[in-house]
Design an enzyme around this catalytic site. Structure first.
Site, PDB file in Angstrom:
ATOM      1  N   GLY A 148     -16.954   8.340   9.992  1.00  0.00           N
ATOM      2  CA  GLY A 148     -15.615   8.913  10.104  1.00  0.00           C
ATOM      3  C   GLY A 148     -15.465  10.018   9.083  1.00  0.00           C
ATOM      4  O   GLY A 148     -14.418  10.161   8.437  1.00  0.00           O
ATOM      5  N   ALA A 149     -16.519  10.838   8.950  1.00  0.00           N
ATOM      6  CA  ALA A 149     -16.632  11.777   7.842  1.00  0.00           C
ATOM      7  C   ALA A 149     -15.720  12.979   7.946  1.00  0.00           C
ATOM      8  O   ALA A 149     -15.549  13.700   6.957  1.00  0.00           O
ATOM      9  CB  ALA A 149     -18.092  12.250   7.729  1.00  0.00           C
ATOM     10  N   LYS A 169      -7.069   1.861  -9.860  1.00  0.00           N
ATOM     11  CA  LYS A 169      -6.261   2.601 -10.827  1.00  0.00           C
ATOM     12  C   LYS A 169      -6.578   2.126 -12.251  1.00  0.00           C
ATOM     13  O   LYS A 169      -6.826   0.950 -12.494  1.00  0.00           O
ATOM     14  CB  LYS A 169      -4.774   2.410 -10.539  1.00  0.00           C
ATOM     15  CG  LYS A 169      -4.314   2.874  -9.156  1.00  0.00           C
ATOM     16  CD  LYS A 169      -4.331   4.376  -9.032  1.00  0.00           C
ATOM     17  CE  LYS A 169      -3.752   4.827  -7.700  1.00  0.00           C
ATOM     18  NZ  LYS A 169      -3.811   6.290  -7.527  1.00  0.00           N
ATOM     19  N   HIS A 180      -1.856  -4.000  -1.496  1.00  0.00           N
ATOM     20  CA  HIS A 180      -1.643  -3.560  -2.877  1.00  0.00           C
ATOM     21  C   HIS A 180      -0.848  -4.570  -3.705  1.00  0.00           C
ATOM     22  O   HIS A 180      -1.259  -4.979  -4.797  1.00  0.00           O
ATOM     23  CB  HIS A 180      -0.882  -2.225  -2.893  1.00  0.00           C
ATOM     24  CG  HIS A 180      -1.563  -1.116  -2.180  1.00  0.00           C
ATOM     25  ND1 HIS A 180      -2.911  -1.103  -1.922  1.00  0.00           N
ATOM     26  CD2 HIS A 180      -1.079   0.047  -1.657  1.00  0.00           C
ATOM     27  CE1 HIS A 180      -3.230   0.012  -1.285  1.00  0.00           C
ATOM     28  NE2 HIS A 180      -2.131   0.717  -1.102  1.00  0.00           N
TER      29      HIS A 180
END
Length: 627
Positions: A144-145, A315, A373
């Site tokens: 899926g470049a 993060k 998340h």
């Protein structure tokens, strides 16, 4: 022979008998006895790779993986047979399936070609001499470049790692997608999103040129193996006689993830090194669909090979959570129900959904943000101290938290959807969610969610974990706020006011923007008399550290995959436990057709979120104080 296997595989201690177990297309486990396992545990040593940035290693064992690969060949025939059987179910015969899919054998493989259709020669590519380093070749393929994620995030992150010297010398990048393209066009596509944030000097353009020479493109489809077979041949050419390790990043829609993984596991795995597959969220739309994806992946791959990525876990401030808590004596004794009144996790964006309108309409913000998340950060924040820093020990503790989470009810959920912002004349300044492209006019998909979670264990019993996430809010804010209880019998209540809860200490971990950790304390204002106010003990990262030293989340996570560190990746049982928490309330929301409350683009969100917080013991959203 079994004793030799025990020495070579000191990590495989699970049963009291010797056996060979086939797991997926490339996993062979030789299981020595527990007694021998204990005697040989001293052989378990980290083997750092001979390239920079190896300090990230916590649980990497490349030499063991290479040794284990020779055992994988023993069971490879059985794995291929199983994959062929699965393909045959979709066609009349196994031969017809092979012809339709274009899966090539050693006898009928096509000659490798470059992206322009020309025959690929090793001398066409600048390769480091083999005697320069004894490192294995690493081929990194993005399936899926040509998509947004690949061009905006993955390739720039790989370049940043390359620029810093964190990648092995024999490192190659392959793009695989359905679009017609070639190596030259692919490199031009990558170049449009590369930048020199690390250095503005003359070295950066040279590094870009060197990086792009390592990038290659192969066109192919997701439902056949033809393109994967050609990709495999190209990788073999570049790997040469070296051990070939391979990473595949599946940046593809969820409905084709299993097909792609199955095809590459049979047609393009490494025969001499390890194979690792990165799977991007969403991990299904419900517990059942997620379970189906997991089962499909585990039929083609072993769990050890699967890296479920959540970029938020990469993060800097999230990676620092365990350090902040377990490496500082001052915090750990306070990290419990005795001192903490509530915990607030806030993930808000000040922009609309833009091109993600269709995606959000399909999944909604709870499935998109909270399930991944939010619950991952919550588990990492609330877990007990792990036995070690190994990936399995950390994830074991996270699973315990997720299994202890009480399932929220509708009374503990507030939903919202943003509407257009207009001026006094009624002109639209910012469009509403229903005005976005590809969003149905009657969509009930929430763009905002506030939820209250409770962890039913001894440490956190009764402490509300309040979550707020939304699009088109007043501010972009990703942070964790820990509000402590007031001081009992406070001597300074006449100076602070009798509502001592509003003057309580607060620890804030601001993930972005402007990464920071600060603690609010009550302090005497200098001067005669006694006047108190709240002040901050502030660790602002851009002042304390060089901003260039803070890596992008994808940089961290992609390097972890190459190094084999799975601490920040989601295990199958973590995923299942998270869905068990949210599935009941999501079904109830869908069954009732729950209508989200409207809020204006750029506002503080729906009013229902504030009533929800107040019902959890009079809690007030603390991020409002910083507006």
């Amino acid at each position: 022979m079994a004793l030799v296997n025990a020495v070579r595989h000191p990590l495989r201690f699970r049963t009291t008998c010797f056996s060979c177990t086939i797991r997926g297309a490339h996993e062979v486990e030789f299981l020595p006895s527990v007694r021998i396992g204990r005697r040989l545990r001293e052989h378990n040593r980290l083997t750092p790779p001979p390239w920079p940035c190896s300090a990230r290693l916590f649980s990497t064992f490349p030499k063991l993986e290479q040794t284990r690969q020779s055992k994988k060949d023993i069971c490879r025939g059985a794995a291929i047979a199983r994959a062929a059987t699965k393909t045959a179910q979709k066609t009349e015969t196994a031969e017809t399936a092979k012809e339709d899919a274009g899966c090539l054998t050693e006898d009928d493989e096509a000659e490798p070609q470059d992206g322009n259709g020309a025959s690929l020669q090793v001398e066409d590519v600048e390769l480091p001499p083999e005697n320069d380093s004894d490192t294995a070749a690493v081929s990194f393929t993005v399936v899926g470049a040509t998509g947004h994620l690949a061009t905006q995030e993955i390739f720039p992150a790989l370049f940043a790692l390359y620029y810093k010297g964190c990648l092995p010398k024999n490192f190659f990048i392959f793009g695989y997608a359905r679009s017609e393209s070639n190596d030259k066009q692919f490199r031009e596509l990558i170049l449009t999103n590369l930048n020199c944030r690390l250095s503005a000097g003359t070295k950066c353009p040279q590094q870009m040129d060197s990086f792009l020479k390592r990038c290659f493109y192969e066109q192919g489809y997701y439902d056949t193996c033809t393109g994967m077979a050609k990709l495999d041949k190209r990788m073999k050419q570049l790997e040469g006689e070296r051990v070939g390790n391979r990473v595949f990043y599946l940046s593809v829609p969820p409905d084709v993830v299993v097909d792609v993984a199955t095809c590459l596991s049979v047609t393009a795995p490494s025969r001499t090194g390890w194979t690792r597959v990165i799977v991007e969220k969403p991990f299904g739309a419900s517990g059942d669909s997620s379970k189906a994806i997991t089962q499909g992946l585990q039929e083609a791959l072993s769990e050890e090979q699967i890296y479920r990525i959540d970029h938020f876990l990469g993060k800097e401030l999230i990676d620092n959570l365990t350090v902040l808590r377990f490496a500082n004596l001052i915090f750990e004794p306070l990290w419990c129900r005795d001192y903490i009144k509530n915990v607030q996790i806030v993930f808000t964006e000040d922009s609309g959904v833009d091109a993600r309108g269709k995606h959000l309409n399909q999944y909604g913000i709870i499935r998109d943000i909270v399930q991944s998340h939010v619950l991952q950060v919550l588990a990492l924040f609330a877990m007990e101290q792990p036995v070690s820093l190994s990936a399995e020990d950390i994830r074991d503790e996270k699973v315990k938290v997720l299994k202890s989470l009480r399932r929220p009810t509708l009374d503990e959920v507030a939903l919202g959807q943003y509407k257009a912002r207009t001026n006094k004349s009624g002109d639209i300044l910012d469009p509403g969610y229903l005005d976005e492209p590809d969003v149905p006019a009657n969509s009930l998909a929430p763009t905002f969610a506030a939820m209250a979670f409770y962890i039913d264990n001894a440490r956190w019993d009764g402490v509300p974990f309040l979550v707020k996430t939304g699009q088109a809010m007043r501010n972009q804010r990703n942070e964790i706020r820990i509000q402590f209880k007031g001081v009992p019998g406070n001597l300074y209540r006449e100076h602070l006011g009798y509502n001592t809860e509003q003057q309580a200490n607060e620890l804030v971990i601001r993930v972005q923007p402007d990464e920071a950790i600060y603690l609010t304390i009550n302090n005497k204002v200098p001067g005669l008399g006694v006047k108190l106010d709240q002040s901050r003990l502030n660790l602002l990262y851009r002042q304390e550290y060089n901003n260039d030293d803070i890596p992008d989340s994808y940089e961290r996570l992609l390097l972890d995959v190459i190094n084999g560190d799975k601490r920040l990746f989601i295990r199958a049982d973590e995923l299942a436990a998270a869905w068990e928490v949210l599935d009941p309330v999501l079904r109830e929301i869908d069954d009732r057709g729950m209508v989200p409350e409207l809020y204006t683009y750029g506002s503080r969100g729906p009013i229902g979120a504030y009533y929800l917080a107040a019902k959890q013991g009079g809690v007030r959203w603390a991020d409002l104080d910083d507006l």
